[in-house]
Design a protein around this motif. Structure first.
Motif, PDB file in Angstrom:
ATOM      1  N   SER A 179       0.822  -1.147  -0.004  1.00 24.23           N
ATOM      2  CA  SER A 179      -0.145   0.016  -0.026  1.00 24.23           C
ATOM      3  C   SER A 179       0.894   1.400  -0.007  1.00 24.23           C
ATOM      4  O   SER A 179       2.092   1.252   0.525  1.00 24.23           O
ATOM      5  CB  SER A 179      -1.040  -0.042   1.382  1.00 24.23           C
ATOM      6  OG  SER A 179      -1.693  -0.973   1.358  1.00 24.23           O
ATOM      7  N   ARG A 221       0.006   5.812   0.294  1.00 20.81           N
ATOM      8  CA  ARG A 221      -0.828   6.786   0.455  1.00 20.81           C
ATOM      9  C   ARG A 221      -0.357   7.977  -0.360  1.00 20.81           C
ATOM     10  O   ARG A 221       0.602   8.559   0.134  1.00 20.81           O
ATOM     11  CB  ARG A 221      -1.335   7.021   1.755  1.00 20.81           C
ATOM     12  CG  ARG A 221      -2.436   8.177   1.767  1.00 20.81           C
ATOM     13  CD  ARG A 221      -2.839   8.721   3.418  1.00 20.81           C
ATOM     14  NE  ARG A 221      -3.863   9.289   3.800  1.00 20.81           N
ATOM     15  CZ  ARG A 221      -4.226  10.141   4.569  1.00 20.81           C
ATOM     16  NH1 ARG A 221      -3.173  10.573   5.176  1.00 20.81           N
ATOM     17  NH2 ARG A 221      -5.393  10.692   4.631  1.00 20.81           N
ATOM     18  N   ARG A 251      -9.520  -1.193  -5.009  1.00 16.42           N
ATOM     19  CA  ARG A 251      -8.332  -1.128  -4.155  1.00 16.42           C
ATOM     20  C   ARG A 251      -7.901   0.332  -4.212  1.00 16.42           C
ATOM     21  O   ARG A 251      -6.955   0.493  -2.790  1.00 16.42           O
ATOM     22  CB  ARG A 251      -7.195  -1.716  -5.496  1.00 16.42           C
ATOM     23  CG  ARG A 251      -7.589  -3.173  -6.084  1.00 16.42           C
ATOM     24  CD  ARG A 251      -6.292  -3.612  -6.764  1.00 16.42           C
ATOM     25  NE  ARG A 251      -6.215  -2.969  -7.978  1.00 16.42           N
ATOM     26  CZ  ARG A 251      -5.245  -2.168  -8.432  1.00 16.42           C
ATOM     27  NH1 ARG A 251      -4.161  -2.380  -7.521  1.00 16.42           N
ATOM     28  NH2 ARG A 251      -5.101  -1.706  -9.554  1.00 16.42           N
ATOM     29  N   GLN A 286      -5.480   6.720  -1.498  1.00 16.67           N
ATOM     30  CA  GLN A 286      -5.056   5.384  -0.710  1.00 16.67           C
ATOM     31  C   GLN A 286      -4.943   4.404  -1.720  1.00 16.67           C
ATOM     32  O   GLN A 286      -6.057   4.228  -2.194  1.00 16.67           O
ATOM     33  CB  GLN A 286      -5.886   5.138   0.305  1.00 16.67           C
ATOM     34  CG  GLN A 286      -5.704   3.933   1.375  1.00 16.67           C
ATOM     35  CD  GLN A 286      -4.440   3.732   1.837  1.00 16.67           C
ATOM     36  OE1 GLN A 286      -4.024   5.059   2.731  1.00 16.67           O
ATOM     37  NE2 GLN A 286      -3.687   2.974   2.086  1.00 16.67           N
ATOM     38  N   ASP A 336      -4.265   0.591  -2.210  1.00 16.61           N
ATOM     39  CA  ASP A 336      -3.835  -0.816  -1.753  1.00 16.61           C
ATOM     40  C   ASP A 336      -3.959  -1.832  -2.875  1.00 16.61           C
ATOM     41  O   ASP A 336      -4.133  -1.678  -3.802  1.00 16.61           O
ATOM     42  CB  ASP A 336      -5.069  -1.030  -0.459  1.00 16.61           C
ATOM     43  CG  ASP A 336      -5.182  -0.083   0.569  1.00 16.61           C
ATOM     44  OD1 ASP A 336      -6.277  -0.022   0.982  1.00 16.61           O
ATOM     45  OD2 ASP A 336      -4.177   0.270   1.026  1.00 16.61           O
ATOM     46  N   PHE A 337      -3.585  -3.192  -2.157  1.00 20.45           N
ATOM     47  CA  PHE A 337      -3.230  -4.353  -3.007  1.00 20.45           C
ATOM     48  C   PHE A 337      -2.740  -3.804  -4.561  1.00 20.45           C
ATOM     49  O   PHE A 337      -3.100  -4.094  -5.711  1.00 20.45           O
ATOM     50  CB  PHE A 337      -4.547  -4.753  -3.305  1.00 20.45           C
ATOM     51  CG  PHE A 337      -5.255  -5.186  -1.917  1.00 20.45           C
ATOM     52  CD1 PHE A 337      -6.508  -4.292  -1.744  1.00 20.45           C
ATOM     53  CD2 PHE A 337      -4.795  -6.415  -1.514  1.00 20.45           C
ATOM     54  CE1 PHE A 337      -7.130  -4.679  -0.617  1.00 20.45           C
ATOM     55  CE2 PHE A 337      -5.538  -6.643  -0.345  1.00 20.45           C
ATOM     56  CZ  PHE A 337      -6.661  -5.843   0.288  1.00 20.45           C
TER      57      PHE A 337
END
Length: 119
Positions: free
Chosen positions: A16, A18, A66, A81, A83-84
């Motif tokens: 991840s 951000r 995601r 953000q 993720d994955f």
């Protein structure tokens, strides 16, 4: 008008990151804010955009589920953000104002931040 991205870097697949975007020089509340990306040899791709009037979010199918966009009008900040993450997410990510316009060349762009997804 100034948009300054931060938070990019190198991350392993499945990880991840951000991204943050600090905006100054205009009335933040009046503008949609979003993210584009561009990988080497590829066209610019709209990633996600959040409208100011009602907070409605538009997200590309390639990242849906995601990536999550958000904004903090009190701080003139936008966030992505991620993720994955996948190797195909590798690109320069740009914070963009007025991301709902039909012509990307009419939007206001930050300088970009590199995101590299690799093991």
């Amino acid at each position: 008008l100034q948009l300054v991205e931060s938070g990019g870097g190198l991350v392993q697949p499945g990880g991840s990151l951000r991204l943050s975007c600090a905006v100054s020089g205009f009335t933040f509340d009046d503008h949609a804010i979003g993210w584009f990306r561009q990988a080497p040899g590829n066209d610019r791709e709209g990633v996600s955009c959040i409208r100011s009037s009602d907070g409605r979010i538009f997200t590309a199918d390639s990242v849906k589920g995601r990536f999550t966009i958000s904004r903090d009008n009190a701080k003139n900040m936008a966030y992505l953000q991620m993720d994955f993450l996948k190797p195909e997410d590798t690109a320069v990510y740009y914070c963009v104002a007025d991301c709902l316009l039909a012509d990307p060349d009419l939007m206001s762009w930050g300088q970009g931040t590199q995101v590299t997804v690799s093991s």
